[in-house]
Design a protein around this motif. Structure first.
Motif, PDB file in Angstrom:
ATOM      1  N   ALA A  92       0.824  -1.150  -0.125  1.00 12.53           N
ATOM      2  CA  ALA A  92      -0.140  -0.150   0.063  1.00 12.53           C
ATOM      3  C   ALA A  92       0.962   1.362  -0.088  1.00 12.53           C
ATOM      4  O   ALA A  92       2.054   0.989   0.146  1.00 12.53           O
ATOM      5  N   GLY A  93       0.344   2.499  -0.324  1.00  5.68           N
ATOM      6  CA  GLY A  93       0.879   3.703  -0.080  1.00  5.68           C
ATOM      7  C   GLY A  93       0.111   4.665   0.664  1.00  5.68           C
ATOM      8  O   GLY A  93      -1.171   4.527   0.610  1.00  5.68           O
ATOM      9  N   ILE A  94       0.791   5.254   1.621  1.00  6.33           N
ATOM     10  CA  ILE A  94      -0.042   6.192   2.453  1.00  6.33           C
ATOM     11  C   ILE A  94       0.389   7.738   2.299  1.00  6.33           C
ATOM     12  O   ILE A  94       1.447   7.771   2.164  1.00  6.33           O
ATOM     13  N   LEU A  95      -0.763   8.351   2.012  1.00  7.26           N
ATOM     14  CA  LEU A  95      -0.183   9.740   1.759  1.00  7.26           C
ATOM     15  C   LEU A  95      -1.190  10.463   2.803  1.00  7.26           C
ATOM     16  O   LEU A  95      -2.102  10.572   3.103  1.00  7.26           O
ATOM     17  N   GLN A 238      -4.140   1.205  12.256  1.00  8.10           N
ATOM     18  CA  GLN A 238      -2.626   0.636  12.569  1.00  8.10           C
ATOM     19  C   GLN A 238      -1.617   1.149  11.652  1.00  8.10           C
ATOM     20  O   GLN A 238      -0.781   1.612  12.203  1.00  8.10           O
ATOM     21  N   LEU A 239      -2.175   1.400  10.210  1.00  2.00           N
ATOM     22  CA  LEU A 239      -1.223   2.132   9.502  1.00  2.00           C
ATOM     23  C   LEU A 239      -0.742   3.580   9.793  1.00  2.00           C
ATOM     24  O   LEU A 239       0.164   4.081   9.866  1.00  2.00           O
ATOM     25  N   SER A 249       7.703  -0.747  11.538  1.00  2.00           N
ATOM     26  CA  SER A 249       7.043  -1.744  11.076  1.00  2.00           C
ATOM     27  C   SER A 249       6.157  -2.237  12.048  1.00  2.00           C
ATOM     28  O   SER A 249       6.218  -1.944  13.429  1.00  2.00           O
ATOM     29  N   PHE A 250       5.290  -3.204  11.834  1.00  2.00           N
ATOM     30  CA  PHE A 250       4.279  -3.739  12.889  1.00  2.00           C
ATOM     31  C   PHE A 250       3.855  -5.096  12.161  1.00  2.00           C
ATOM     32  O   PHE A 250       3.738  -5.415  11.241  1.00  2.00           O
ATOM     33  N   VAL A 275       4.233   0.848   1.976  1.00  2.00           N
ATOM     34  CA  VAL A 275       3.967   0.010   3.014  1.00  2.00           C
ATOM     35  C   VAL A 275       4.239  -1.317   2.023  1.00  2.00           C
ATOM     36  O   VAL A 275       3.825  -1.693   1.022  1.00  2.00           O
ATOM     37  N   LYS A 276       4.985  -2.408   2.745  1.00  2.00           N
ATOM     38  CA  LYS A 276       5.387  -3.678   2.099  1.00  2.00           C
ATOM     39  C   LYS A 276       4.762  -4.678   3.124  1.00  2.00           C
ATOM     40  O   LYS A 276       5.001  -4.443   4.266  1.00  2.00           O
TER      41      LYS A 276
END
Lengths: 524, 328
Positions: A92-95, A238-239, A249-250, A275-276
């Motif tokens: 994912a990508g978080i912006l 969470q993210l 990381s989690f 996010v990997k």
């Protein structure tokens, strides 16, 4: 000559038996001496040679290893093993949203060309603008949220905060978004939209009357890399928590019970977090180091190395034996005929032998191998061809040896005797001459086995002999062509090479020992 | 003597005639689809001839249209005229590729042969003079190990130790990365450096046979009557061995060495391939695997000629060196 020598040797070896025999028998009694047959003498001489016995023991061990080992090994020749490996996938990508995003209430009046005009007005701090003959008004909720109206109608929203549904199948209406943003910006705890009452807290989480979360307001945009993935609310939280707290990381277990580790990385260029997802994947257990389950590790295909070595030895030895058997049969027949009849038959056969001596066998087999490659010949057929070719190209040496021996043997008295008795030529050759060539033949065959095994291994090493899925010591070492294997995985190729070397060495040593043992001139 | 040589020469030609026939028959027995597929593949290469041209050349050269027998004679004829066609793999005339590669192989073969001789013969003689001693056993086992050692395994071991662990040599190739920047002498040293491991491999793998041969022959000579006579005369052991025995041992050894000389030109197929040395062995291996018929055919005939030449030289030398051998 040799028979005479043998007898002499036999006499020398007659030893008085240790028991009380001396008193019971008279001096001239035959029973006083232990009589050894020539075969026993050869055995005796052979077993006195410590090196040859060592070679014999090694050979026995190899046979046990190859033929019995395969049965004892808990694994099959081509049984593949798997291991669970962690593979990182782009997830994912978080912006963190820094731009106005538009929610459209009226597609006609708030189309995308209007978005730009609205943005311009916001930046210039105008609360009115005109576009395409329509008048628009901006209603400021906060610095980050504006409502766009045309006349009395609310046509759209420009906001940095976004209203996201909490569940996958929830649809959020424009009215709901509008009411939610209004409430959030005005600091209200309650709002109503579409005829329902909703609660909203400081965090921006929107719940309905029953307390179930419906949606939430957030400035973070979480996009999935795969389009068909919907992130659960919990995972999103969470993210976002991770992003806000700077966690790298989690671990998270989703509803389906799949536990995965998520790794966040900030990418300065896009101002977003990548996010990997590190998820356990089942892969072939390739090149694993020696362990309790796999004493010599596993190979390129995730197969147990030790088991492969056992089956490989089996194939190497079988090919060697059959090829040598074929060349001996042809060689003995041709050499026997040539030596016995002499004259033009001898001349003809010996020229054929010369021709076969001259054929460059390695290039020959390589070309055939390459052609079989192109024809996609099945692996088993290849093995059969290989044995046949090795046998047919190798008989010339045997024929020469047999002919030479027979030429000298046929002049001896015992052959004259067979002739006088009127024994048929075929019987004379195969019953009387060939057995006398046996000692040399056995030595030659033993040594020949070693060199045939090397040839087979070389071809398999080059990828032109025994092929996958069959194992052979040569094609096991083949992996070394990959420099990475050569450098890092000694257990892939060194054991096979050592087995090959010791086996061939043992064949040569035993052959040497047999030669000495068969030679009556040998004194020791 | 001249008559003998002439007779053997004629015999060799007859043998060569049949060997060449077998090689030709092998080529003719390859499935046509295979030949065509290979020709098509080759025609895809940049700068190569077109598929039709290759096939046409092949058909003309090997007379694919005619029967095997008539085709063979035509092919023989073109061989006599020195026409071997163009290599598919290398897209140059076969003879040119041959000339480009054979000398490197010869130099490599010659150097390793030189070391082989100066190591194997003395060791073989020492082993024979000290029969059944520890030295003899050690040398015998070393010789046997050399014979039993698979080339590819030994070469891989050398690479692991000297290239990977110690980093003294490169893994592959004849020249290093900075070859073009070196002076002429530096280039020579670079090549020499790259040839060390291949030569060591060749020497170790091939010296065992010569060592054993020397030992066996020396033992035979030491049991001869004239050696007993020499000892009975009261000559020193040194004189007996190095004067009387050694010279007689040389007879079969010189014969064998003479017979080996032609094969130096045929290159070392496995060793060159493993170390990526662009000699004739490596070139022919690549040609054979790639289905390059013209070059493979040429190489096989060439090797057969070398083998025949070796046998001829050995037999003639035997008669020349040993005065006891009289040829009728």
């Amino acid at each position: 000559m040799e028979d005479m020598k043998d007898k002499k040797d036999m006499l020398e070896n007659m030893e008085p038996s240790i028991e009380t025999a001396e008193e019971e028998y008279s001096l001239s009694d035959d029973r006083r001496v232990r009589v050894l047959s020539p075969g026993q003498l050869v055995m005796k001489r052979f077993f006195r040679n410590r090196l040859a016995v060592t070679g014999m023991v090694i050979l026995l061990a190899m046979f046990l290893f190859s033929f019995v080992g395969g049965l004892l090994s808990p694994y099959d020749e081509d049984q593949k093993f798997y291991r669970v490996d962690i593979q990182a996938k782009d997830f994912a990508g978080i912006l963190y949203n820094e731009e106005f995003r538009y929610t459209v209430g009226d597609t006609e009046l708030f189309k995308s060309s209007v978005h730009a005009q609205a943005l311009k007005a916001i930046i210039q701090d105008n609360n009115k603008f005109e576009y395409d003959g329509n008048n628009y008004e901006l209603d400021k909720l906060s610095d980050d949220a504006y409502i766009v109206k045309s006349g009395s109608k609310t046509v759209g929203i420009a906001s940095k905060e976004l209203v996201n549904p909490s569940a996958q199948d929830t649809k959020i209406s424009f009215d709901f978004t509008l009411a939610a943003l209004k409430a959030k910006n005005e600091g209200k705890k309650k709002f109503s939209a579409d005829g329902n009452e909703y609660n909203i807290d400081d965090e921006g989480i929107i719940t309905d009357k029953s307390g179930t979360e419906v949606a939430y307001v957030s400035r973070y945009i979480v996009r999935a890399v795969m389009s068909d993935v919907f992130f659960s609310r919990e995972l999103k939280n969470q993210l976002i928590d991770a992003v806000e707290s700077g966690q790298e990381s989690f671990t998270y277990t989703d509803e389906e019970g799949v536990t995965a580790e998520y790794i966040l990385k900030y990418d300065a260029a896009t101002k977003a977090w990548d996010v990997k997802q590190e998820i356990d994947t089942k892969v072939f257990d390739t090149y694993s180091s020696p362990s309790k389950a796999h004493w010599l590790g596993t190979d390129r295909n995730g197969m147990d190395m030790l088991t492969r070595l056992m089956y490989g030895g089996r194939i190497s030895l079988i090919i060697g034996f059959i090829a040598v058997f074929i060349e001996t049969i042809i060689g003995v027949i041709m050499g026997g005929i040539a030596g016995y009849f002499g004259g033009w038959i001898d001349g003809l056969i010996m020229r054929i032998v010369d021709i076969f001596y001259c054929i460059p066998s390695l290039p020959f087999i390589i070309i055939v191998g390459a052609a079989m490659d192109a024809a996609n010949t099945p692996s088993l057929t290849r093995i059969i061809y290989l044995m046949l070719i090795l046998g047919f190209l190798g008989w010339a040496g045997v024929a020469r040896l047999v002919r030479g021996q027979i030429l000298s043997l046929r002049e001896q008295e015992f052959m004259t005797a067979t002739e006088a008795c009127g024994i048929a030529p075929s019987r004379r050759i195969f019953r009387h001459l060939i057995p006398n060539v046996m000692p040399q033949l056995i030595v030659y065959m033993t040594m020949g086995l070693g060199s045939t095994i090397i040839t087979e291994a070389t071809l398999s090493f080059l990828g032109l002999g025994v092929r996958f899925p069959f194992a052979s010591w040569g094609n096991i070492i083949n992996d070394v062509n990959d420099t990475f294997v050569l450098t890092n995985y000694w257990f892939i190729w060194i054991p096979a090479g050592v087995l090959l070397l010791t086996t061939v060495l043992a064949f040569n040593i035993v052959g040497d020992g047999l030669r000495d043992a068969f030679d009556p001139k040998m004194k020791r | 003597m001249r008559k003998y040589i002439l007779k053997r020469l004629l015999q060799s030609i007859v043998i060569l005639f049949f060997v060449a026939f077998i090689i030709y028959a092998l080529m003719r027995c390859l499935p046509t689809s295979y030949v065509e597929a290979m020709a098509r593949q080759k025609s895809m290469q940049a700068g190569s001839k077109s598929f039709e041209e290759w096939m046409e050349q092949l058909t003309v050269m090997y007379n694919m249209d005619g029967s095997i027998i008539s085709g063979y004679f035509k092919w023989l004829g073109s061989m006599f005229r020195g026409e071997f066609g163009d290599s598919w793999r290398w897209t140059v005339p076969v003879l040119q590729k041959f000339n480009d590669t054979v000398w490197l192989s010869f130099v490599m073969g010659f150097i390793s042969f030189f070391f082989e001789v100066i190591i194997a013969i003395p060791l073989g003689i020492i082993a024979a003079t000290k029969q059944y001693s520890k030295t003899d056993y050690t040398i015998s086992v070393i010789a046997l190990a050399g014979i039993s050692l698979p080339t590819f395994f030994f070469a891989s071991l050398l690479k692991l130790v000297f290239s990977v662990k110690l980093g003294w040599f490169d893994l592959y190739g004849l020249v290093g990365r900075n070859y073009d920047q070196l002076s002429t002498f530096g280039q020579l040293m670079d090549k020499a450096n790259h040839l060390v491991l291949p030569i060591v491999t060749l020497v170790v793998v091939s010296m065992g046979a010569l060592m054993r041969y020397t030992r066996t022959n020396m033992l035979e000579v030491l049991n001869a009557d004239y050696i007993r006579t020499a000892r009975a005369k009261g000559l020193s052991e040194k004189k007996v061995i190095y004067h009387h025995a050694f010279r007689n041992t040389l007879i079969p050894i010189v014969t064998i060495i003479g017979g080996t000389l032609p094969s130096l030109f045929s290159g070392a197929l496995i060793t060159e391939t493993l170390f990526g040395i662009p000699g004739i062995g490596f070139a022919s291996y690549q040609s054979m695997v790639a289905g390059d018929i013209p070059f493979s055919m040429f190489f096989m005939v060439f090797t057969a000629i070398l083998t025949l030449l070796g046998n001829l030289i050995a037999d003639v030398l035997y008669a020349v060196v040993d005065p006891r051998v009289r040829i009728a």
